[in-house]
Design an enzyme around this catalytic site. Structure first.
Site, PDB file in Angstrom:
ATOM      1  N   GLY A  51      42.727  45.674  33.039  1.00 30.99           N
ATOM      2  CA  GLY A  51      42.161  46.827  33.743  1.00 30.99           C
ATOM      3  C   GLY A  51      41.878  46.357  35.163  1.00 30.99           C
ATOM      4  O   GLY A  51      41.271  45.290  35.358  1.00 30.99           O
ATOM      5  N   ASP A 241      46.021  51.444  39.089  1.00 30.68           N
ATOM      6  CA  ASP A 241      46.118  50.017  39.408  1.00 30.68           C
ATOM      7  C   ASP A 241      46.343  49.778  40.890  1.00 30.68           C
ATOM      8  O   ASP A 241      45.966  48.745  41.426  1.00 30.68           O
ATOM      9  CB  ASP A 241      47.233  49.359  38.600  1.00 30.68           C
ATOM     10  CG  ASP A 241      46.783  49.191  37.163  1.00 30.68           C
ATOM     11  OD1 ASP A 241      46.932  50.148  36.389  1.00 30.68           O
ATOM     12  OD2 ASP A 241      46.220  48.125  36.847  1.00 30.68           O
TER      13      ASP A 241
HETATM   14  O1  MRU Z   1      47.985  46.362  31.789  1.00 35.21           O
HETATM   15  P1  MRU Z   1      46.570  46.828  31.865  1.00 35.21           P
HETATM   16  O2  MRU Z   1      45.954  47.072  30.546  1.00 35.21           O
HETATM   17  O3  MRU Z   1      45.725  45.934  32.747  1.00 35.21           O
HETATM   18  O4  MRU Z   1      46.670  48.232  32.602  1.00 35.21           O
HETATM   19  C1  MRU Z   1      45.497  48.928  32.855  1.00 35.21           C
HETATM   20  C2  MRU Z   1      45.688  50.270  33.442  1.00 35.21           C
HETATM   21  O5  MRU Z   1      46.791  50.703  33.706  1.00 35.21           O
HETATM   22  C3  MRU Z   1      44.438  51.028  33.779  1.00 35.21           C
HETATM   23  O6  MRU Z   1      44.638  52.397  33.659  1.00 35.21           O
HETATM   24  C4  MRU Z   1      44.014  50.713  35.222  1.00 35.21           C
HETATM   25  O7  MRU Z   1      43.979  49.334  35.436  1.00 35.21           O
HETATM   26  C5  MRU Z   1      42.696  51.288  35.546  1.00 35.21           C
HETATM   27  S1  MRU Z   1      41.350  50.479  34.740  1.00 35.21           S
HETATM   28  C6  MRU Z   1      39.918  51.197  35.257  1.00 35.21           C
END
Ligand code: MRU
Length: 350
Positions: A51, A241
């Site tokens: 996240g 992200d």
């Molecule tokens: O691969 P991840 O689990 O790190 O991806 C996370 C996401 O795509 C979330 O939606 C994003 O980081 C926002 S977290 C508040």
């Protein structure tokens, strides 16, 4: 008040980064005590901490702990070692801009304190990393307030991946208005996409919403269309992200498809995230680097036996970019940005 877990913390006395291992959820709640830079790098790469905001917080604590181990009184030698560790941690994942944002902020702290002793620079770095965590908690709380202003009691909401308390210092981004609403008796009905291939929706979002008593229904990714067509979704809430300065938004793979469906069914599509996820230096989504991960995650990782022939050709992008034209609004701690985003996002930073 809901009883949130601290996903990322530091134990400075024992020089440990403490994270809740998200790869083990929902079956095990286990905290990892990490000490070495290789362990910090692995935890981010393997999504034990994940996240965008949580990755930034972990990187800030991680780079502080690396710096703490540098045994020199000479500023230049200290700075060189810091930059080497910074580059190493920055190589763990490419898409979430919070990783680079947090590491850059820590570097600025070193430079701003360069006239002090190395011991004092280390103290300043600890303070800065703690500030990054504290600020994220307050930011997410405010995103929750701002997001809730767009929602009404009893709404049906759909979310993709996990942008909850697990992905941040606390409260989450996309899930923060849901928790604020829960505290106020809004009675939302949430649909959580399972989010193939790493199942953040199934393992994490449905776990945390369920834990806090939110009415959550888990669906497979390919069921988003039917729940929308059935009239069960009044708004889509997702995290981000990296948001480019024109509003194009990278988020977990599959987000773009959900946005296109929402447009077809006339459902507002909201992106929620802190200003630290908005990258004004990136003009459009085309310039965002999309992480590609091993194909085994698609056909092997969650199964007792492989679900495709061994050695099958795969394509496993971890993120996609939702074009700004599909986004109804971008909700940050500073307020709500509406199209045209190239103007409204710029105003957020003024
Ligand atoms: O691969 P991840 O689990 O790190 O991806 C996370 C996401 O795509 C979330 O939606 C994003 O980081 C926002 S977290 C508040």
């Amino acid at each position: 008040m809901l009883d949130f877990i601290n996903t990322v913390t530091i134990d400075d006395e024992n020089s440990e980064l403490i994270i809740l291992d998200q790869t083990l959820l929902p079956n095990q709640t286990k905290f990892l005590h990490l000490k070495t830079k290789k362990e910090f790098w692995d935890a981010i790469y393997k999504l034990q901490v994940r996240g965008a905001p949580a990755i930034g917080i972990a990187a800030a604590f991680g780079i502080y702990l690396c710096a703490k181990n540098v045994d020199t009184e000479d500023y230049q030698a200290f700075y060189d070692a810091f930059m080497e560790d910074k580059a190493y941690l920055a190589s763990s994942r490419p898409t979430a801009v919070n990783l680079f944002w947090a590491l850059d902020r820590m570097e600025k702290c070193v430079i701003d304190n360069k006239d002090k002793s190395v011991a004092d620079i280390k103290k300043a770095l600890l303070h800065e990393s703690e500030k990054i965590l504290d600020e994220d908690i307050r930011t997410c709380e405010q995103i929750g307030e701002n997001g809730l202003s767009l929602l009404k009691p009893n709404m049906g909401l759909l979310t993709h991946c996990n942008a909850g308390t697990l992905a941040t210092g606390r409260y989450g981004t996309a899930l923060s208005p849901i928790y604020r609403g829960q505290e106020k008796g809004y009675n939302f009905k949430v649909f959580a996409d399972e989010t193939r291939p790493l199942l953040q929706g199934a393992r994490l979002t449905s776990w945390e919403l369920n834990k806090f008593g939110v009415d959550v229904t888990l669906i497979c990714d390919n069921m988003a269309s039917i729940v929308m067509k059935n009239g069960w979704v009044d708004a889509v809430l997702v995290g981000c992200d990296r948001v480019a300065s024109n509003g194009d938004t990278a988020n977990k793979i599959g987000t773009s498809g959900v946005a296109i469906l929402a447009r077809e069914y006339g459902i507002p599509f909201y992106v929620l995230g802190p200003l630290s996820t908005i990258d004004m230096a990136t003009p459009t989504g085309k310039e965002i680097k999309i992480e590609e991960r091993p194909g085994e995650e698609i056909y092997k990782m969650w199964y007792e036996r492989p679900m495709a022939p061994e050695g099958i050709k795969t394509y496993n992008p971890a993120f996609d970019v939702t074009d700004a034209k599909y986004i109804t609004a971008i909700i940050t701690e500073k307020g709500i940005a509406y199209p045209p985003f190239s103007e409204s996002l710029k105003k957020m930073f003024e």
